[in-house]
Design an enzyme around this catalytic site. Structure first.
Site, PDB file in Angstrom:
ATOM      1  N   HIS A   2       0.842  -1.239   0.014  1.00 41.99           N
ATOM      2  CA  HIS A   2      -0.077   0.012  -0.017  1.00 41.99           C
ATOM      3  C   HIS A   2       0.826   1.297  -0.169  1.00 41.99           C
ATOM      4  O   HIS A   2       2.027   1.246   0.126  1.00 41.99           O
ATOM      5  CB  HIS A   2      -0.849   0.053   1.201  1.00 41.99           C
ATOM      6  CG  HIS A   2      -1.830  -1.144   1.025  1.00 41.99           C
ATOM      7  ND1 HIS A   2      -3.251  -0.842   0.865  1.00 41.99           N
ATOM      8  CD2 HIS A   2      -1.888  -2.382   0.893  1.00 41.99           C
ATOM      9  CE1 HIS A   2      -3.869  -2.065   0.595  1.00 41.99           C
ATOM     10  NE2 HIS A   2      -3.055  -2.958   0.712  1.00 41.99           N
ATOM     11  N   ASN A  43      -9.184  -7.527  20.138  1.00 45.26           N
ATOM     12  CA  ASN A  43      -7.911  -6.721  20.305  1.00 45.26           C
ATOM     13  C   ASN A  43      -7.411  -6.552  19.004  1.00 45.26           C
ATOM     14  O   ASN A  43      -6.392  -7.582  18.541  1.00 45.26           O
ATOM     15  CB  ASN A  43      -6.981  -7.393  21.512  1.00 45.26           C
ATOM     16  CG  ASN A  43      -5.637  -6.508  21.590  1.00 45.26           C
ATOM     17  OD1 ASN A  43      -5.615  -5.641  20.972  1.00 45.26           O
ATOM     18  ND2 ASN A  43      -4.835  -7.177  22.095  1.00 45.26           N
TER      19      ASN A  43
HETATM   20  C1  LIG Z   1      -9.720  -2.663  -0.882  1.00 44.56           C
HETATM   21  C2  LIG Z   1      -8.913  -3.320   0.212  1.00 44.56           C
HETATM   22  N1  LIG Z   1      -9.533  -3.565   1.250  1.00 44.56           N
HETATM   23  C3  LIG Z   1      -8.858  -4.163   2.387  1.00 44.56           C
HETATM   24  C4  LIG Z   1      -7.978  -4.663   2.166  1.00 44.56           C
HETATM   25  C5  LIG Z   1      -7.211  -5.412   3.498  1.00 44.56           C
HETATM   26  O1  LIG Z   1      -6.075  -5.000   3.744  1.00 44.56           O
HETATM   27  P1  LIG Z   1      -5.228  -5.849   4.698  1.00 44.56           P
HETATM   28  O2  LIG Z   1      -4.294  -6.687   3.790  1.00 44.56           O
HETATM   29  O3  LIG Z   1      -4.135  -4.701   5.347  1.00 44.56           O
HETATM   30  O4  LIG Z   1      -5.631  -6.635   5.579  1.00 44.56           O
HETATM   31  C6  LIG Z   1      -7.149  -4.934   0.919  1.00 44.56           C
HETATM   32  C7  LIG Z   1      -5.639  -5.575   0.930  1.00 44.56           C
HETATM   33  O5  LIG Z   1      -5.036  -5.065   0.125  1.00 44.56           O
HETATM   34  C8  LIG Z   1      -7.743  -3.995  -0.145  1.00 44.56           C
HETATM   35  O6  LIG Z   1      -7.430  -3.902  -1.340  1.00 44.56           O
END
Ligand SMILES: Cc1ncc(COP(=O)(O)O)c(C=O)c1O
Length: 446
Positions: free
Chosen positions: A222, A292
């Site tokens: 990200h 948590n």
């Molecule tokens: C649109 C979207 N929402 C939620 C997530 C979930 O994020 P995480 O991998 O930090 O749990 C992602 C993961 O890339 C995503 O692309």
């Protein structure tokens, strides 16, 4: 040991960490065809390493002063009053949705209520809806933006519709005006999944500030990373308090690392539990169904260093996107290239491509060509989530039969735009596409 000798050792350690970064981590030369070009990844230097080691030396371990500073900087960046750091974007989505189910709201979401959400997206935008006993109503996306199609909202409506939960796909803002108008007209909550879109704007306003709550992810792919990590942001003090409680075991107490013995509330030992004739310690008053899901101080230290670089990261992503767009434009007869609203300024997560139906090759042909030449590709997450094994049997509704989502499932993928891709790497990616299309120079589409 005295403070001054501890400080001296600390400085030596940190100097060594910076030197270590230069020796062990600094970037290696790019060898076209041999260097693996990830679609995304950590972009960091000695500042992140030093910040993380400093946090280790302080050894707070859980969420402490750095987590709080990180939350404050995030809130300022987005322009909202509250940011709560959590341990992933998925946790952020869970906290945001669960917050809207709180009995402390006047109009909480209730089991059986419907939440409109696009069928194309990441599964953990949908999972919290299901987990909380709500019913997802899947709408189709628009090709090119891969965002929910606002024209699908009205047909999705029922007398159980209570909320909208959608992502700004790959950093490309949803057409917010009709969406907000629809939400306002029908009194719906809005959660923006901004996990892939930090820094994107619509009408000059930051995404994540339009809805009741929004979520962020700091997974390494990200815009900024803390390793694992995420955040929930909101401008609503009650939702912030509820979300904090859901994140922090369900407790009501909002004490932080330097709260006095009487607690942040100032009357820690004076709280009531109905039916108990003695006051109760606020720290153990549980007012929500909680978990948590906190971020650690070590992660927050990395996040703070990353935030300093965010504007440059976003600029690099936009620049890489623009170069790929120009370079791939000649192949539009075969590919659907990304589109975006003229009111949007996307903060690109990646460069999505759909192989047109009738093209003389498949997505598989193209992605295998790229992967074998060391260019990473990814599918647009779950494609049409209704077709995923884990989601086939959930209670849900769909608007129509989601033809665009099916096309995404079959024919869409993305390549990277992250700041780790410099001019030479982008040029190699474009050359590799060009070599692929050379095979079809005289081929009419099927
Ligand atoms: C649109 C979207 N929402 C939620 C997530 C979930 O994020 P995480 O991998 O930090 O749990 C992602 C993961 O890339 C995503 O692309």
């Amino acid at each position: 040991m005295t403070d001054s000798s501890a400080n001296l050792i600390r400085k030596q350690i940190l100097d060594l960490v910076a030197a270590y970064y230069q020796q062990a981590h600094a970037s290696r030369p790019f060898v076209p065809g041999q260097t693996r070009l990830q679609y995304a990844g950590r972009v960091y230097d000695e500042r992140e390493l030093v910040a993380a080691v400093e946090a280790v030396l302080d050894f707070w371990l859980t969420a402490g002063p750095r987590a709080e500073a990180f939350e404050q900087r995030l809130a300022e960046y987005i322009g909202l009053r509250h940011a709560l750091a959590v341990n992933s974007g998925s946790s952020a989505n869970l906290v945001a949705l669960a917050a809207l189910c709180s009995h402390r709201l006047e109009r909480p979401l209730q089991p059986g209520d419907e939440v409109i959400t696009p069928a194309v997206g990441f599964p953990t935008t949908v999972a919290p809806i299901v987990q909380n006993g709500l019913v997802p109503v899947f709408v189709d996306c628009r090709l090119g933006t891969y965002n929910l199609d606002p024209a699908q909202l009205e047909p999705a409506l029922s007398d159980r519709t209570r909320a909208l939960f959608f992502a700004h796909t790959l950093g490309n803002p949803v057409e917010m005006e009709p969406v907000l108008e629809f939400a306002r007209t029908h009194g719906l909550y809005v959660i923006e999944d901004t996990c892939d879109a930090l820094g994107a704007t619509y009408d000059g306003q930051m995404v994540g500030t339009f809805g009741d709550l929004a979520t962020l992810s700091f997974y390494p792919a990200h815009h900024i990373t803390t390793g694992e990590g995420g955040a929930v942001v909101t401008d609503d003090p009650l939702l912030a308090r509820i979300a904090r409680s859901v994140r922090d075991w369900g407790r009501d107490c909002w004490c932080n690392h330097d709260s006095p013995p009487e607690g942040a509330c100032g009357r820690r030992f004076e709280w009531e539990i109905p039916g108990l004739d003695e006051p109760y310690d606020h720290r153990y008053l549980f007012v929500e169904i909680g978990y948590n899901l906190k971020l650690t101080d070590i992660q927050a230290a990395i996040g703070l260093a990353q935030l300093d670089k965010l504007p440059d990261f976003i600029a690099a992503r936009k620049c890489n996107f623009a170069r790929l767009y120009e370079g791939l434009k000649p192949y539009e007869e075969f590919l659907i290239l990304p589109t975006w609203s003229e009111r949007a300024d996307p903060s690109w997560f990646a460069f999505p491509i759909t192989v047109r139906p009738g093209a003389p090759f498949t997505r598989r042909d193209l992605t295998i060509w790229l992967e074998r030449r060391n260019i990473e590709t990814r599918l647009l997450f779950a494609g049409n989530i209704v077709r995923q094994p884990g989601y086939r049997h959930i209670e849900h509704r769909t608007v129509g039969d989601l033809p665009n989502s099916d096309l995404v499932l079959r024919s869409t993928f993305f390549v990277g735009v992250y700041p780790g891709l410099d001019d030479a790497r982008i040029a190699y990616i474009l050359q590799t596409f060009a070599d692929f299309f050379h095979q079809f120079a005289d081929s009419p589409t099927r």
